[in-house]
Design an enzyme around this catalytic site. Structure first.
Site, PDB file in Angstrom:
ATOM      1  N   LYS A 115     -39.171 -23.197 -29.708  1.00 51.80           N
ATOM      2  CA  LYS A 115     -39.013 -24.388 -30.222  1.00 51.80           C
ATOM      3  C   LYS A 115     -39.014 -25.605 -29.311  1.00 51.80           C
ATOM      4  O   LYS A 115     -38.783 -25.415 -28.028  1.00 51.80           O
ATOM      5  CB  LYS A 115     -37.433 -24.352 -30.707  1.00 51.80           C
ATOM      6  CG  LYS A 115     -36.210 -23.865 -29.731  1.00 51.80           C
ATOM      7  CD  LYS A 115     -35.865 -25.086 -29.092  1.00 51.80           C
ATOM      8  CE  LYS A 115     -34.746 -24.878 -27.918  1.00 51.80           C
ATOM      9  NZ  LYS A 115     -34.522 -26.001 -26.885  1.00 51.80           N
ATOM     10  N   VAL A 126     -40.038 -19.624 -18.976  1.00 57.07           N
ATOM     11  CA  VAL A 126     -38.669 -19.014 -19.009  1.00 57.07           C
ATOM     12  C   VAL A 126     -38.042 -20.062 -18.313  1.00 57.07           C
ATOM     13  O   VAL A 126     -38.352 -20.918 -17.436  1.00 57.07           O
ATOM     14  CB  VAL A 126     -38.828 -17.893 -17.827  1.00 57.07           C
ATOM     15  CG1 VAL A 126     -37.344 -17.493 -17.471  1.00 57.07           C
ATOM     16  CG2 VAL A 126     -39.472 -16.534 -18.518  1.00 57.07           C
ATOM     17  N   ALA A 127     -36.633 -20.249 -18.764  1.00 57.82           N
ATOM     18  CA  ALA A 127     -35.698 -21.239 -18.499  1.00 57.82           C
ATOM     19  C   ALA A 127     -36.209 -22.687 -18.555  1.00 57.82           C
ATOM     20  O   ALA A 127     -35.993 -23.677 -17.802  1.00 57.82           O
ATOM     21  CB  ALA A 127     -35.245 -21.116 -16.962  1.00 57.82           C
ATOM     22  N   GLY A 128     -37.262 -22.960 -19.538  1.00 57.87           N
ATOM     23  CA  GLY A 128     -37.916 -24.066 -19.611  1.00 57.87           C
ATOM     24  C   GLY A 128     -37.499 -25.089 -20.899  1.00 57.87           C
ATOM     25  O   GLY A 128     -38.035 -26.095 -21.222  1.00 57.87           O
ATOM     26  N   GLY A 129     -36.370 -24.626 -21.451  1.00 59.93           N
ATOM     27  CA  GLY A 129     -35.721 -25.608 -22.491  1.00 59.93           C
ATOM     28  C   GLY A 129     -36.515 -25.295 -23.979  1.00 59.93           C
ATOM     29  O   GLY A 129     -36.468 -26.053 -24.800  1.00 59.93           O
ATOM     30  N   ALA A 145     -36.110 -22.102 -25.638  1.00 59.84           N
ATOM     31  CA  ALA A 145     -35.448 -21.079 -26.271  1.00 59.84           C
ATOM     32  C   ALA A 145     -36.226 -19.746 -26.141  1.00 59.84           C
ATOM     33  O   ALA A 145     -36.302 -19.050 -27.300  1.00 59.84           O
ATOM     34  CB  ALA A 145     -35.032 -21.386 -27.500  1.00 59.84           C
ATOM     35  N   GLY A 146     -36.747 -19.610 -24.983  1.00 61.84           N
ATOM     36  CA  GLY A 146     -37.628 -18.206 -25.023  1.00 61.84           C
ATOM     37  C   GLY A 146     -36.871 -16.916 -25.159  1.00 61.84           C
ATOM     38  O   GLY A 146     -37.192 -15.939 -25.660  1.00 61.84           O
ATOM     39  N   GLY A 147     -35.579 -16.926 -24.314  1.00 64.15           N
ATOM     40  CA  GLY A 147     -34.854 -15.735 -24.262  1.00 64.15           C
ATOM     41  C   GLY A 147     -34.362 -15.467 -25.612  1.00 64.15           C
ATOM     42  O   GLY A 147     -34.303 -14.287 -26.239  1.00 64.15           O
ATOM     43  N   ALA A 194     -35.798 -16.414 -28.405  1.00 67.53           N
ATOM     44  CA  ALA A 194     -36.863 -16.171 -29.365  1.00 67.53           C
ATOM     45  C   ALA A 194     -36.912 -14.763 -29.119  1.00 67.53           C
ATOM     46  O   ALA A 194     -36.956 -13.867 -30.327  1.00 67.53           O
ATOM     47  CB  ALA A 194     -37.984 -16.770 -28.805  1.00 67.53           C
ATOM     48  N   ASP A 200     -29.173 -20.689 -30.094  1.00 65.08           N
ATOM     49  CA  ASP A 200     -30.518 -21.073 -30.517  1.00 65.08           C
ATOM     50  C   ASP A 200     -31.026 -19.667 -31.200  1.00 65.08           C
ATOM     51  O   ASP A 200     -32.265 -19.890 -31.625  1.00 65.08           O
ATOM     52  CB  ASP A 200     -31.238 -21.200 -29.274  1.00 65.08           C
ATOM     53  CG  ASP A 200     -31.024 -22.672 -28.753  1.00 65.08           C
ATOM     54  OD1 ASP A 200     -30.271 -23.472 -29.707  1.00 65.08           O
ATOM     55  OD2 ASP A 200     -31.506 -23.122 -27.716  1.00 65.08           O
TER      56      ASP A 200
HETATM   57  P1  ATP Z   1     -32.565 -22.653 -24.169  1.00 65.76           P
HETATM   58  O1  ATP Z   1     -33.657 -23.715 -24.411  1.00 65.76           O
HETATM   59  O2  ATP Z   1     -31.997 -21.857 -25.367  1.00 65.76           O
HETATM   60  O3  ATP Z   1     -31.440 -23.246 -23.457  1.00 65.76           O
HETATM   61  P2  ATP Z   1     -34.256 -21.751 -21.914  1.00 65.76           P
HETATM   62  O4  ATP Z   1     -35.566 -21.845 -22.886  1.00 65.76           O
HETATM   63  O5  ATP Z   1     -34.072 -23.003 -21.017  1.00 65.76           O
HETATM   64  O6  ATP Z   1     -33.131 -21.474 -23.046  1.00 65.76           O
HETATM   65  P3  ATP Z   1     -34.493 -19.081 -21.436  1.00 65.76           P
HETATM   66  O7  ATP Z   1     -36.298 -18.952 -21.089  1.00 65.76           O
HETATM   67  O8  ATP Z   1     -34.109 -18.588 -22.766  1.00 65.76           O
HETATM   68  O9  ATP Z   1     -34.278 -20.595 -21.040  1.00 65.76           O
HETATM   69  O10 ATP Z   1     -33.852 -18.303 -20.066  1.00 65.76           O
HETATM   70  C1  ATP Z   1     -32.599 -18.673 -19.602  1.00 65.76           C
HETATM   71  C2  ATP Z   1     -32.361 -17.206 -18.897  1.00 65.76           C
HETATM   72  O11 ATP Z   1     -32.055 -16.397 -19.863  1.00 65.76           O
HETATM   73  C3  ATP Z   1     -33.414 -16.804 -18.046  1.00 65.76           C
HETATM   74  O12 ATP Z   1     -33.352 -17.631 -16.635  1.00 65.76           O
HETATM   75  C4  ATP Z   1     -33.088 -15.317 -17.908  1.00 65.76           C
HETATM   76  O13 ATP Z   1     -32.074 -15.037 -16.945  1.00 65.76           O
HETATM   77  C5  ATP Z   1     -32.178 -15.280 -19.127  1.00 65.76           C
HETATM   78  N1  ATP Z   1     -32.842 -14.300 -20.162  1.00 65.76           N
HETATM   79  C6  ATP Z   1     -32.120 -13.301 -20.865  1.00 65.76           C
HETATM   80  N2  ATP Z   1     -33.267 -12.558 -21.733  1.00 65.76           N
HETATM   81  C7  ATP Z   1     -34.426 -13.271 -21.388  1.00 65.76           C
HETATM   82  C8  ATP Z   1     -35.657 -13.148 -22.117  1.00 65.76           C
HETATM   83  N3  ATP Z   1     -35.761 -12.323 -23.087  1.00 65.76           N
HETATM   84  N4  ATP Z   1     -36.649 -14.033 -21.698  1.00 65.76           N
HETATM   85  C9  ATP Z   1     -36.453 -14.725 -20.853  1.00 65.76           C
HETATM   86  N5  ATP Z   1     -35.251 -15.192 -20.136  1.00 65.76           N
HETATM   87  C10 ATP Z   1     -34.207 -14.303 -20.644  1.00 65.76           C
END
Ligand code: ATP
Length: 324
Positions: free
Chosen positions: A13, A103-106, A108-110, A112, A144
Site C-alpha cells: 500500500k 522491508v520496513a519501507g512504509g 506495510a509488507g509485513g 500484507a 494495516d
Molecule cells: P508499515 O508500513 O505497516 O508501518 P513497514 O512497511 O514500514 O510497515 P514492514 O516491512 O511491515 O514495515 O516490517 C516492519 C518490521 O516487521 C520488520 O522490520 C520485521 O522485523 C517485522 N516483520 C514481521 N513479519 C514480517 C514479514 N512477513 N515481512 C517483513 N517484516 C516483517
C-alpha cells in the site's frame, strides 16, 4: 482431497493521505488514512507440513535477510491465530514468502504477508472463514492488515483498521524509490510528536485537530484525475521521516525533476512514492531515479489492485483425478 499448497498474491500500500492526530492516552494516534493498493506485492505459499512440524517459514527476495523467520513473523502469527479461532491445535504448515515489498519501507509488507497467510491457510485447510471474521482476525494482527485483505482504495480511521472502501475511477501509475535500510514506524511517530512539541503546537490529542479525509483528494480519486490527486497527496509523517533521514529530500527532488506529477514519502518511509502521468512516464521516472544514485532501486507499478487473493493457477493446488 484438500490442496497440498496454496499461493496468495497480496498488494503493498501507499497512503495517498496520512493525517495524524495527537498522541492518545493509549499510545496510539488517530489517523485519517487513505490507503491505495498497488501491484507491487508479495506472494505467500502455504504448504501442508509433516505432522508435528509446526509453523515453519522461508523467504526469498532482495530484502529476505531482513525478514524474521521466527514466531514474530506476521505470516506465522496469522496462521496460528486462524487455527486458534477454529479451535485447531498448533498447525503444521510451511509458509514461503516471495518478498518484493521493501522491508520496513512504509508499504506495510509485513501486514500484507499476515493478510496473505490468513487467506492461504483458510484455503489450504478448507475452513471457509467468513470475510468479516477474517477482517476481525486481521485487525487483531495489526492496524494495516485489514486493508491488505480488502485492497482497492479505502479510508482507514481509528488506528487505520476501521475501513471504508472509496470510489475510484481508472488506473494510476506509480513509482516507488526504495531506500537502503528501513525506518522504524514507532520511531517515526515519536519524531512526529517531538517535532510538534518543538514547534510549540503540542502533540497530545487535545492539542492536535482530529484528522479527516481531504475532500479534494476524494474527488480526484472518484474523477480519475491524476493531476488533482498529485496536488492533494499529503503525509503528516513526512517531516518526521525527512528529519530522521534528510537524504530522502534528494530522492523526492530527483523524481519530481524527472517529471513525476507528485511525490511523497510512503507511510512512515523511507520508501518514496511518485505519481506519474502514464505508464511510459512512470518508466522514465523510475529510470531517472535509478540513475540519480539517490535510492537503492526504483520500481514502476500501477493501482489500485484487489486485496489478498489466491493466485490464478496457484501452482501447488492438486486437483484430484478420478478415483483419488
Ligand atoms: P508499515 O508500513 O505497516 O508501518 P513497514 O512497511 O514500514 O510497515 P514492514 O516491512 O511491515 O514495515 O516490517 C516492519 C518490521 O516487521 C520488520 O522490520 C520485521 O522485523 C517485522 N516483520 C514481521 N513479519 C514480517 C514479514 N512477513 N515481512 C517483513 N517484516 C516483517
Amino acid at each position: 482431497m484438500d490442496p497440498v499448497s496454496v499461493t496468495v498474491r497480496v498488494p503493498a500500500k501507499v497512503n495517498v493521505q496520512l493525517g495524524v492526530g495527537g498522541l492518545r492516552a493509549d499510545g496510539f494516534h488517530d489517523l485519517a488514512n487513505v490507503f491505495f493498493a498497488v501491484a507491487l506485492g508479495d506472494e505467500v505459499t502455504a504448504t501442508a507440513g509433516e505432522p508435528g512440524a509446526g509453523v515453519t517459514l522461508s523467504c526469498t527476495g532482495p530484502d529476505a535477510d531482513a525478514v524474521p523467520l521466527d514466531g514474530s513473523n506476521l505470516a506465522a502469527r496469522a496462521a496460528r491465530l486462524l487455527a486458534a479461532r477454529h479451535g485447531l491445535a498448533e498447525p503444521d504448515v510451511h509458509l514461503h514468502i516471495a518478498k518484493a515489498i521493501p522491508v520496513a519501507g512504509g508499504m506495510a509488507g509485513g501486514s500484507a504477508d499476515g493478510a496473505a497467510a490468513l487467506v492461504a491457510c483458510d484455503a489450504l485447510w478448507g475452513l471457509g472463514t467468513p470475510a468479516d471474521t477474517l477482517l476481525e482476525l486481521a485487525a487483531e494482527l495489526g492496524s494495516d492488515v485489514p486493508f491488505a485483505l480488502v485492497g482497492g482504495v479505502a479510508l482507514g480511521r481509528g488506528r487505520g483498521e476501521i475501513l471504508e472502501p472509496l470510489p475510484v475511477t481508472g488506473s494510476y501509475h506509480w513509482v516507488f524509490a526504495v531506500a537502503d535500510g528501513g525506518l522504524s514506524t514507532p520511531a517515526v511517530f515519536r519524531e512526529c510528536d517531538r517535532l510538534r512539541e518543538e514547534a510549540g503546537t503540542g502533540s497530545g490529542d487535545a492539542e492536535v485537530a482530529t484528522p479527516d479525509a481531504d475532500p479534494a483528494l476524494l474527488a480526484a480519486l472518484a474523477d480519475g484525475d491524476a493531476v488533482a490527486l498529485a496536488a492533494a497527496l499529503a503525509n503528516d509523517l513526512q517531516p518526521a521521516a525527512l528529519s530522521l533521514r534528510p537524504a530522502l529530500a534528494d530522492t523526492l527532488r530527483a523524481g519530481t525533476a524527472a517529471g513525476a506529477l507528485g511525490a511523497l514519502v510512503s507511510g512512515s518511509g523511507p520508501t518514496c512514492a511518485f505519481l506519474a502521468k502514464d505508464a511510459e512516464g512512470a518508466e522514465a521516472v523510475a529510470a531517472a531515479l535509478r540513475a540519480s544514485g539517490s535510492c537503492r532501486t526504483a520500481h514502476a507499478t500501477h493501482g489500485p489492485v484487489p486485496g489478498a487473493a489466491v493466485a490464478a493457477g496457484s501452482p501447488g493446488i492438486v486437483v484430484p483425478g478420478p478415483g483419488a
